[in-house]
Design a protein around this motif. Structure first.
Motif, PDB file in Angstrom:
ATOM      1  N   MET A 187      41.730  -2.566  60.812  1.00 14.19           N
ATOM      2  CA  MET A 187      42.035  -4.095  60.552  1.00 14.19           C
ATOM      3  C   MET A 187      42.021  -4.762  62.082  1.00 14.19           C
ATOM      4  O   MET A 187      42.312  -4.042  63.033  1.00 14.19           O
ATOM      5  N   GLU A 188      41.632  -6.027  61.882  1.00 13.85           N
ATOM      6  CA  GLU A 188      41.918  -6.815  63.220  1.00 13.85           C
ATOM      7  C   GLU A 188      43.096  -7.410  63.250  1.00 13.85           C
ATOM      8  O   GLU A 188      43.593  -7.734  62.128  1.00 13.85           O
ATOM      9  N   VAL A 189      43.954  -7.315  64.132  1.00 13.66           N
ATOM     10  CA  VAL A 189      45.238  -7.549  64.421  1.00 13.66           C
ATOM     11  C   VAL A 189      45.494  -8.838  65.504  1.00 13.66           C
ATOM     12  O   VAL A 189      45.024  -8.707  66.215  1.00 13.66           O
ATOM     13  N   ARG A 190      46.351  -9.454  65.090  1.00 11.39           N
ATOM     14  CA  ARG A 190      46.580 -10.598  65.821  1.00 11.39           C
ATOM     15  C   ARG A 190      48.129 -11.085  65.421  1.00 11.39           C
ATOM     16  O   ARG A 190      48.779 -10.797  64.748  1.00 11.39           O
ATOM     17  N   LEU A 191      48.861 -11.791  66.566  1.00 12.77           N
ATOM     18  CA  LEU A 191      50.078 -12.564  66.410  1.00 12.77           C
ATOM     19  C   LEU A 191      49.686 -13.891  66.270  1.00 12.77           C
ATOM     20  O   LEU A 191      48.991 -14.495  67.121  1.00 12.77           O
ATOM     21  N   ASP A 192      50.286 -14.624  65.422  1.00 16.19           N
ATOM     22  CA  ASP A 192      50.113 -16.192  65.354  1.00 16.19           C
ATOM     23  C   ASP A 192      51.283 -16.704  66.096  1.00 16.19           C
ATOM     24  O   ASP A 192      52.190 -16.204  66.886  1.00 16.19           O
ATOM     25  N   ALA A 193      51.336 -17.985  66.068  1.00 14.29           N
ATOM     26  CA  ALA A 193      52.121 -18.888  67.075  1.00 14.29           C
ATOM     27  C   ALA A 193      53.409 -18.784  66.927  1.00 14.29           C
ATOM     28  O   ALA A 193      54.173 -18.894  67.816  1.00 14.29           O
ATOM     29  N   VAL A 194      53.883 -18.135  65.712  1.00 12.28           N
ATOM     30  CA  VAL A 194      55.515 -17.990  65.580  1.00 12.28           C
ATOM     31  C   VAL A 194      55.704 -16.359  65.774  1.00 12.28           C
ATOM     32  O   VAL A 194      56.771 -15.979  65.465  1.00 12.28           O
ATOM     33  N   GLY A 195      54.718 -15.760  66.006  1.00 11.36           N
ATOM     34  CA  GLY A 195      55.019 -14.293  66.003  1.00 11.36           C
ATOM     35  C   GLY A 195      54.668 -13.604  64.525  1.00 11.36           C
ATOM     36  O   GLY A 195      55.490 -12.340  64.479  1.00 11.36           O
ATOM     37  N   ASN A 196      54.291 -14.046  63.690  1.00 13.41           N
ATOM     38  CA  ASN A 196      53.876 -13.287  62.421  1.00 13.41           C
ATOM     39  C   ASN A 196      52.737 -12.426  63.020  1.00 13.41           C
ATOM     40  O   ASN A 196      51.591 -12.777  63.499  1.00 13.41           O
TER      41      ASN A 196
END
Ligand code: HGY
Ligand code: MN
Ligand code: MN
Length: 402
Positions: free
Chosen positions: A53-62
């Protein structure tokens, strides 16, 4: 089923390990972007990346793990907890999304995104669903809310190394949303059923009532002359309880009570009491809230205590998408289990995303019906059944008929 049983054991072990990521030693407490959330993100990122999986944190930390191509189905829940929580509320839904990707061994016929919302309980800032509201573009009004230390949501995001100005990029564009969650109540256990399909999620109101009387000496102030804020709040709390007992389906709770000065030989001059009201029908819930607010003012007038009311949340009840709940029911039946439908008294991220995309929830039995408590449990065979149903659901889900 044995693959699902092994995966279920792994999922439970992961939840129990993540439960040790806490602000408080020996208890599970993990609020919005607190330091232990970083550990949770690191563990989940490792597991997600290990299965492609490609993993990221969005702007609120989801936390957002994605795999596959084409129309998007989201499997999500939340990673924050209440204070002294159990190990499964929220986290289980994220861990089961990951487990399904692992069980599919990367063969995903559409885009599957597993989302771990940064905040659903509302513990730190008093307003819930901050993470899922970012997914649907309604989080901006919350950015200036401050916690007990005066730190704003925006500052907490910046301290975590994220940028609240990028809120727009957190928006979710998906054809469907599925949430696995413990029931947190006694219904499935009473039915002796491992799983249940959620048809609707009850609406909820969250308020704070401030009773302001007169602090004074406990030994010299005659009873008829007192303006005791705590006694006024106590009388009102009995009104809250009576209203809930006498209104079918109504839940009303005073969960927090802050008395000032809270000293044994001083009459309390000020009390802040929280109010949490839930009902499947919005008009019943709102009428109950109005009744309880009017009752507080009447008690205040009689006792010479001022009453101020802050309304923090009026979250309407939300129906789940019949198309998706139908697929869930088929998936449960395909595993040989009886299909049970129920309404959720607890709020969930699914209710926030449901207005923007078809959403569904699968409940797992809560042994003892207990939750928001360290004794919160799941049965491994129920988790295995949930994974089996999840695979059947993914096999049946057609984004064209979302
Ligand atoms: O309180 C609730 O409804 C849920 O646990 N967030
Ligand atoms: Mn909860
Ligand atoms: Mn929850």
């Amino acid at each position: 089923m044995s693959r699902c049983l092994d995966a279920a054991r792994g999922a439970i072990a992961r939840c129990q390990m993540l439960a040790t990521c806490s602000e408080e030693p020996g208890r599970t407490t993990r609020t919005f972007l607190s330091p232990p959330m970083r550990d949770v993100h690191d563990h989940l990122r490792t597991w997600m990346e290990a299965c492609g999986m490609e993993v990221r944190l969005d702007a609120v930390g989801n936390l957002r793990g994605t795999i596959g191509q084409g129309p998007r189905l989201v499997i999500g829940s939340h990673l924050d907890t209440v204070r002294d929580a159990g190990a499964y509320d929220g986290v289980l839904g994220v861990v089961l999304g990951l487990a399904l990707v692992e069980l599919l061994e990367g063969h995903v016929p559409f885009t599957l995104e597993v989302v771990g919302c940064a905040e659903e309980e509302g513990v730190r800032f008093g307003v819930p669903f901050l993470g899922s509201r970012a997914l649907v573009g309604t989080a901006a009004p919350l950015l200036d809310l401050a916690d007990a230390d005066g730190i704003s949501v925006r500052q907490a995001i910046r301290s975590y190394g994220l940028d609240a100005d990028q809120l727009e990029e957190a928006r979710l564009d998906a054809a469907g949303y599925l949430e696995f969650h413990i029931e947190q109540g006694p219904v499935l256990e009473h039915l002796d059923a491992p799983l249940g399909v959620v048809d609707a999620i009850a609406g909820q109101s969250r308020l704070d009532l401030t009773f302001t009387g007169q602090a004074n000496h406990a030994g010299t102030t005659p009873m008829p002359l007192r303006r005791d804020a705590l006694a006024a709040a106590a009388e009102w709390m009995l009104l809250v309880e009576h209203a809930a007992h006498t209104t079918s389906g109504l839940m009303a709770t005073v969960g927090q009570l802050h008395a000032t000065p809270n000293i044994r030989n001083v009459i309390n001059g000020r009390v802040v009491a929280s109010l949490d009201v839930r009902h499947a029908a919005d008009e019943v819930r709102r009428a109950a809230v109005d009744h309880l607010c009017a009752g507080a003012h009447a008690i205040g007038r009689r006792r010479g205590v001022a009453v101020d009311i802050a309304r923090h949340l009026d979250q309407p009840a939300v129906a789940m998408a019949p198309a998706l709940t139908g697929i869930l029911a088929e998936a449960i039946a395909a595993t040989g289990l009886t299909v049970h439908h129920l309404t959720s008294g607890a709020g969930h991220d699914a209710m926030i995303v449901a207005p923007q995309m078809p959403a569904a929830m699968l409940f797992l039995r809560s042994p003892g019906g207990i939750s928001h408590h360290p004794d919160e449990r799941v049965l491994v065979e129920d988790v295995a059944a949930a994974l089996e149903v999840g695979l059947q659901f993914l096999h049946r889900w057609d984004p064209r008929h979302a």
